[in-house]
Write a protein that holds these residues in place. Structure first.
Motif, mmCIF file in Angstrom:
data_model
loop_
_atom_site.group_PDB
_atom_site.id
_atom_site.type_symbol
_atom_site.label_atom_id
_atom_site.label_comp_id
_atom_site.label_asym_id
_atom_site.label_seq_id
_atom_site.Cartn_x
_atom_site.Cartn_y
_atom_site.Cartn_z
ATOM 1 N N ASN A 61 0.825 -1.214 0.000
ATOM 2 C CA ASN A 61 0.000 0.000 0.000
ATOM 3 C C ASN A 61 0.856 1.259 0.000
ATOM 4 O O ASN A 61 1.697 1.453 0.879
ATOM 5 C CB ASN A 61 -0.915 0.006 1.232
ATOM 6 N N HIS A 112 -1.561 3.074 9.806
ATOM 7 C CA HIS A 112 -1.333 2.145 10.929
ATOM 8 C C HIS A 112 -0.099 1.295 10.637
ATOM 9 O O HIS A 112 0.401 1.291 9.513
ATOM 10 C CB HIS A 112 -2.563 1.276 11.187
ATOM 11 N N ASP A 116 1.989 -4.196 5.595
ATOM 12 C CA ASP A 116 1.570 -3.799 4.238
ATOM 13 C C ASP A 116 1.342 -2.291 4.143
ATOM 14 O O ASP A 116 0.992 -1.780 3.084
ATOM 15 C CB ASP A 116 0.338 -4.596 3.768
ATOM 16 N N HIS A 117 1.589 -1.567 5.260
ATOM 17 C CA HIS A 117 1.466 -0.099 5.248
ATOM 18 C C HIS A 117 2.761 0.627 5.654
ATOM 19 O O HIS A 117 2.909 1.811 5.388
ATOM 20 C CB HIS A 117 0.318 0.343 6.161
ATOM 21 N N ASP A 201 -7.182 0.943 6.924
ATOM 22 C CA ASP A 201 -7.831 -0.348 7.190
ATOM 23 C C ASP A 201 -8.719 -0.121 8.408
ATOM 24 O O ASP A 201 -8.267 0.441 9.407
ATOM 25 C CB ASP A 201 -6.790 -1.421 7.533
ATOM 26 N N HIS A 407 -11.069 -6.135 9.368
ATOM 27 C CA HIS A 407 -11.609 -5.371 8.233
ATOM 28 C C HIS A 407 -13.136 -5.379 8.219
ATOM 29 O O HIS A 407 -13.766 -6.383 8.553
ATOM 30 C CB HIS A 407 -11.085 -5.969 6.920
ATOM 31 N N HIS A 429 -7.029 -0.846 -1.562
ATOM 32 C CA HIS A 429 -6.714 -1.957 -0.664
ATOM 33 C C HIS A 429 -7.518 -3.199 -1.050
ATOM 34 O O HIS A 429 -8.341 -3.699 -0.277
ATOM 35 C CB HIS A 429 -6.988 -1.568 0.788
HETATM 36 ZN ZN LIG Z 1 -3.659 -3.364 5.069
#
Ligand SMILES: [Zn+2]
Ligand SMILES: [Zn+2]
Length: 595
Positions: A61, A112, A116-117, A201, A407, A429
């Motif tokens: 991401n 956050h 993946d961020h 997210d 999620h 996302h």
């Molecule tokens: Zn994520």
């Protein structure tokens, strides 16, 4: 409403970046759409949203907002290697366009601290010196991560929920949301053209075990004032209903522990879900068990979270894993990493009997308080089977409510769409199917179809008061990290590894007379990984013969041999023979000695 298709190099299409190169997978599936709401836009007047990852696949991401000479980067995440990338540790977004425009980058906002961020930050901050903004926990976890990269320095500023910072021409407000890691934010970004809301997210947990519910009142307030663009995550968009509350997970774990008082209990969870880990420790105390941590990442994450006051626990509760076997089964709870079945993690080492004196047996209860990340289903099933084969009882999320996703599901998406009522919408996302599903979902929530863009990696979307449309793509794609070095995805080393893994190799050694070019000895063949023992001697014999014939035929009277020619002849005749016999094309390594 008329839809105008703009094609070619029209004057009012702003092309940014030195060279536009398309190199992503998503293009074929995704015909680019150019949309316009009634009026065509003036060049350069709009806000540009650029996608460097996180769309078309889950992971990587990274998004940027650009207005004039100001760029705000949102999240800098990693992706995970595909099965056709053996030995590759990580995949990161191609950040070269942003690095080439680093002087324009005014700041980096982090939603956050999931990998993946944030995972690509070490490969971005080595060159880009902008300040990183995020929650206290996000900043602390990023600092912890950067300790492995001593050459990378970070300027950072922690922002409290509801706090705002001015980053170039963007005013960025950090809005509290529920997710599977504390310190998660949605971002409300006031830009010169209007408000952009990025969901991050999120889910909506009305009964969280710690902290507040997603700040819906703030989202409603923003919606009433008018949100120009909503950019929303799409991970669970296909799932109806509401995501289960974290409180249900804790109640389920409590019931399981109450009914397994005599067992030794081993629990695995995501290390970053620190509130869950804390709750499990509280349950251990309730049932008079000591807690032994196994796996570095869980210990590190808990220590960082404790240092900043995000979690609290009594150190007296903790026992060293090395001494855990001194306790009776009913006195111990082991918290271990490896919920995804990865090699060399605590759980993997436990089933192999490599953790302290822990021998898995029939009195063990193993709880997977987690779910497989897409792509890891097979390895998770494997490790569950290994525990069961050793006699342990295993509880996982298909059997019991021992995990809740971080999620949102459809009801939660409905709530945020109705509160925010955006004029324009971009799903993010998610894989293509999630993004396309979310597009239809948004239409059903009242967004006009022509006001939605489904982006791909490299998309540049221009938004202004008069419309939303895609501009030309920017250089984007993926790079791989092997060890600590960054390479292109398509490179010779990975291609070699794939060929070696699929087809094996054959080393061939022989001597050639430097004057006549004739063979001086019987060629030696060392095949690996493509010939089965019962075929070995037959194929090797035949290979020797074709090689002898080929080399001797190539020899020309009174002429010195051409060594390069000899090498390629060797590769050609052996490749042909091996393919005929085995349907494989092994890597051939000729070693020719000049005699
Ligand atoms: Zn994520
Ligand atoms: Zn996340």
């Amino acid at each position: 409403m008329e839809e105008q298709i703009i094609g070619g190099a029209s004057d009012d299409i702003v092309s940014i970046g030195p060279k536009i190169r398309k190199k992503t997978f998503a293009k074929k599936e995704f015909p680019r759409k150019v949309r316009n709401e009634r009026h065509s836009m003036q060049s350069g007047k709009g806000l540009q949203v650029m996608f460097f990852g996180g769309v078309g696949k889950i992971g990587d991401n990274m998004t940027a907002l650009r207005y004039g000479d100001d760029i705000l980067v949102i999240d800098v995440g990693v992706g995970f290697a595909e099965p056709d990338m053996p030995g590759v540790d990580l995949v990161i977004p191609d950040m070269s366009w942003l690095k080439a425009h680093k002087d324009m980058i005014k700041g980096i906002a982090i939603t956050h601290a999931h990998e993946d961020h944030i995972g690509s930050l070490p490969y971005f901050l080595d060159d880009v010196k902008a300040t990183v903004y995020g929650s206290k926990l996000s900043i602390a976890l990023i600092e912890g991560k950067l300790r492995e990269f001593p050459k990378v320095n970070m300027k950072s500023q922690a922002v409290n929920p509801g706090g705002a910072v001015q980053i170039g021409c963007f005013n960025v407000e950090f809005i509290h949301v529920n997710h599977s890691i504390p310190g998660s934010y949605a971002l409300s970004i006031t830009t010169p053209v209007g408000v952009v809301l990025v969901s991050g997210d999120f889910k909506i947990d009305f009964t969280p075990i710690s902290g507040e519910t997603t700040d819906l009142s703030r989202m409603g307030e923003l919606g009433r004032k008018g949100v120009l663009l909503f950019m929303c995550e799409s991970t669970n968009i296909e799932r109806p209903g509401m995501t289960m509350s974290e409180r249900v997970v804790v109640q389920t774990l409590d019931e399981i522990m109450a009914s397994h008082k005599q067992n030794r209990i081993i629990v695995t969870s995501f290390a970053s879900n620190v509130h869950r880990v804390q709750q499990i420790m509280e349950l251990a105390r309730k049932y008079n068990r000591k807690v032994a941590f196994s796996g570095r990442s869980m210990i590190n994450t808990m220590e960082i979270a404790m240092k900043i006051g995000e979690v609290k626990f009594d150190h007296k509760l903790i026992v060293d894993i090395e001494k855990a076997d001194k306790l009776k089964d009913e006195e111990l709870l082991i918290l271990g990493t490896g919920s995804q079945g990865q090699e060399h993690t605590a759980l993997d080492r436990m089933v192999k009997g490599e953790v302290a004196n822990i021998k898995i047996g029939s009195n063990d209860l193993v709880i997977f308080s987690s779910s497989p990340v897409p792509g890891n289903e097979k390895s998770v099933t494997n490790i569950i089977n290994q525990f069961i084969a050793l006699g342990a009882k295993v509880i996982y999320d298909d059997l019991s409510d021992v995990h809740a996703s971080g999620h949102a599901c459809q009801t939660e998406f409905m709530i945020v769409h109705k509160l925010i009522k955006p004029r324009y919408f971009i799903p993010m996302h998610g894989e293509i199917k999630h993004l396309k599903y979310h597009e239809q979902f948004a239409i059903s929530m009242g967004v006009k179809p022509q006001n939605i863009v489904v982006p791909h990696v490299g998309s540049v979307v221009e938004v202004s008061n008069s419309g939303i449309r895609e501009l030309n793509d920017v250089l984007a794609g993926e790079k791989i990290v092997d060890g600590k070095t960054v390479y292109d995805v398509d490179n010779a080393v990975v291609r070699d590894r794939l060929q070696l893994a699929e087809d094996g190799l054959c080393v061939v050694v022989f001597g050639v007379n430097k004057n006549s070019g004739k063979l001086v000895n019987m060629p030696e063949l060392i095949p690996r990984g493509f010939i089965y023992p019962n075929e070995l001697s037959g194929i090797v014999k035949e290979a020797r013969q074709v090689l002898i014939d080929a080399v001797n035929n190539a020899a020309v009277e009174n002429e010195k041999p051409d060594w390069n020619e000899l090498k390629s002849t060797t590769k050609k005749v052996l490749t042909n023979l091996f393919f005929k016999k085995t349907k494989r094309k092994p890597v051939i390594i000729p070693i020719i000695l000049e005699v």
